[in-house]
Motif scaffolding. Structure first.
Motif, mmCIF file in Angstrom:
data_model
loop_
_atom_site.group_PDB
_atom_site.id
_atom_site.type_symbol
_atom_site.label_atom_id
_atom_site.label_comp_id
_atom_site.label_asym_id
_atom_site.label_seq_id
_atom_site.Cartn_x
_atom_site.Cartn_y
_atom_site.Cartn_z
ATOM 1 N N GLU A 231 -5.413 -0.388 11.976
ATOM 2 C CA GLU A 231 -4.709 0.104 10.791
ATOM 3 C C GLU A 231 -5.710 0.796 9.874
ATOM 4 O O GLU A 231 -6.680 0.191 9.440
ATOM 5 N N PRO B 177 -3.085 1.368 -0.255
ATOM 6 C CA PRO B 177 -2.889 2.768 0.149
ATOM 7 C C PRO B 177 -2.031 2.879 1.397
ATOM 8 O O PRO B 177 -1.889 1.921 2.161
ATOM 9 N N GLN B 178 -1.472 4.058 1.609
ATOM 10 C CA GLN B 178 -0.648 4.306 2.786
ATOM 11 C C GLN B 178 -1.523 4.314 4.035
ATOM 12 O O GLN B 178 -2.620 4.874 4.033
ATOM 13 N N THR B 179 -1.038 3.683 5.091
ATOM 14 C CA THR B 179 -1.825 3.576 6.320
ATOM 15 C C THR B 179 -1.021 4.038 7.528
ATOM 16 O O THR B 179 0.195 4.209 7.461
ATOM 17 N N VAL B 180 -1.732 4.226 8.631
ATOM 18 C CA VAL B 180 -1.102 4.423 9.932
ATOM 19 C C VAL B 180 -1.626 3.326 10.852
ATOM 20 O O VAL B 180 -2.776 2.904 10.737
ATOM 21 N N ARG C 7 -12.372 7.121 4.059
ATOM 22 C CA ARG C 7 -11.113 6.377 4.158
ATOM 23 C C ARG C 7 -11.458 5.012 4.742
ATOM 24 O O ARG C 7 -12.516 4.843 5.352
ATOM 25 N N MET D 289 -6.327 4.038 6.720
ATOM 26 C CA MET D 289 -5.700 4.857 5.692
ATOM 27 C C MET D 289 -5.279 6.207 6.256
ATOM 28 O O MET D 289 -6.054 6.861 6.949
ATOM 29 N N LYS D 290 -4.056 6.592 5.957
ATOM 30 C CA LYS D 290 -3.533 7.866 6.453
ATOM 31 C C LYS D 290 -4.282 9.034 5.831
ATOM 32 O O LYS D 290 -4.564 10.040 6.497
ATOM 33 N N TYR D 291 -4.615 8.908 4.558
ATOM 34 C CA TYR D 291 -5.321 9.957 3.823
ATOM 35 C C TYR D 291 -6.688 9.448 3.384
ATOM 36 O O TYR D 291 -6.933 8.235 3.340
#
Length: 317
Positions: free
Chosen positions: A87, A48-51, A283, A89-91
């Motif tokens: 780190e 998944p997309q992360t920040v 998340r 998950m962004k969503y």
């Protein structure tokens, strides 16, 4: 008469750090070159997309419930310094991604209370803490990275300005029950349920200063933090509970909510305190891989041995 140069004793730390660095880097090279074979999972799912949140200090109010003279008092708010990156998950985990785990017979179906027009952008809700833990294990196997639920501290750190402060804001020595009742009433009024409790598409509830999307919307997020109570009159703080043996976990959103680990529908009770959450989702945090950990260890060791200036030069190079 010739002078004999004084030889400074070499500390154990100055020897241990370079040796540890040498061992860690040697293992990293062996893994990278294929000399050391590690078993790899079936990587069939995209991560998944992360920040990534850089280390910084922030003020954190403990999730523990504190009591004095039988009355609830605000937990202390302390300045904390985080020295490693995080780190996350962004969503929130989407229903589509969660259903992949269900299709693999590793997760239980979510108890959706509302019809969803799209599983791709709608967060998975109607999931318990136990469901989230199972999903994290499945995702770890399918992506080759290690995923886990964040602690309350980590989620507060990641959510930054979007994380709520549940403090009553009254003097802990104030024994007037009317003041406490009014403060608690105002707090519960702020916690009122959303006008529309149905899970909304990604991006409906804004973004934090750190890049976290939709935190503190109408989906509360499970954490790995066990609910804890401390009686300050006893001067005997409770020991840190083991999450593996804890039945009440902290979910965080517009406010913190202690919830039974098996609860999927927060409106059905489950030991929640005050206004129950609208929905329960989650998340995950990605734990750094081996080579990433070695790099981070090397940078911190260099800083310890030679100071921040040398470490900064190493990063620039």
């Amino acid at each position: 008469m010739a002078r004999i140069a004084a030889i400074e004793p070499v500390s154990g730390i100055s020897i241990a750090i370079p040796l540890a660095l040498l061992v860690a880097l040697s293992v990293a090279v062996a893994v990278q070159s294929g000399l050391l074979v590690t078993a790899g999972p079936d990587r069939t799912v995209a991560a998944p997309q992360t920040v990534v949140i850089a280390p910084h200090g922030f003020a954190y109010r403990d999730a523990t419930e504190y009591f004095r003279n039988g009355l609830a008092v605000d937990a202390p708010k302390l300045d904390r310094e985080v020295t490693t990156t995080l780190e996350i998950m962004k969503y929130q985990t989407t229903l589509r991604d969660y259903n992949r785990c269900v299709a693999d017979a590793r997760c239980e179906p979510a108890e959706q209370r509302y019809e969803t027009p799209s599983q791709e952008k709608i967060p998975a809700t109607g999931v318990s803490y136990d469901d989230a833990v199972r999903y994290a294990a499945w995702l770890s196997e399918r992506t080759g990275a290690e995923w886990r639920l964040p602690s309350d501290f980590e989620l507060a750190y990641a959510a930054a300005d979007r994380f709520p402060d549940d403090a009553l804001g009254i003097d802990p020595n104030d024994k007037n029950p009317a003041n406490r009742w009014l403060a608690d009433y105002e707090r519960e009024a702020r916690r009122a349920a959303a006008i529309d409790p149905r899970p909304q598409p990604q991006g409906s509830f804004g973004i934090s200063q750190t890049g976290l999307v939709d935190f503190a919307g109408n989906v509360w997020e499970w954490t790995s933090t066990c609910n804890k109570r401390v009686d300050l009159d006893r001067n005997d703080p409770a020991a840190e509970p083991d999450p593996r043996n804890c039945g009440i976990m902290i979910a965080a959103g517009k406010h913190r909510a202690p919830m039974s680990s098996f609860v999927r529908n927060p409106k059905g009770g489950g030991c929640s305190v005050g206004s129950p959450p609208d929905n329960l989702g989650f998340r995950l945090i990605r734990r750094p891989g081996f080579l990433e950990s070695v790099k981070d260890f090397a940078q911190r060791a260099m800083a310890e041995m030679f100071g921040p200036a040398t470490n900064a030069r190493g990063r620039a190079g």
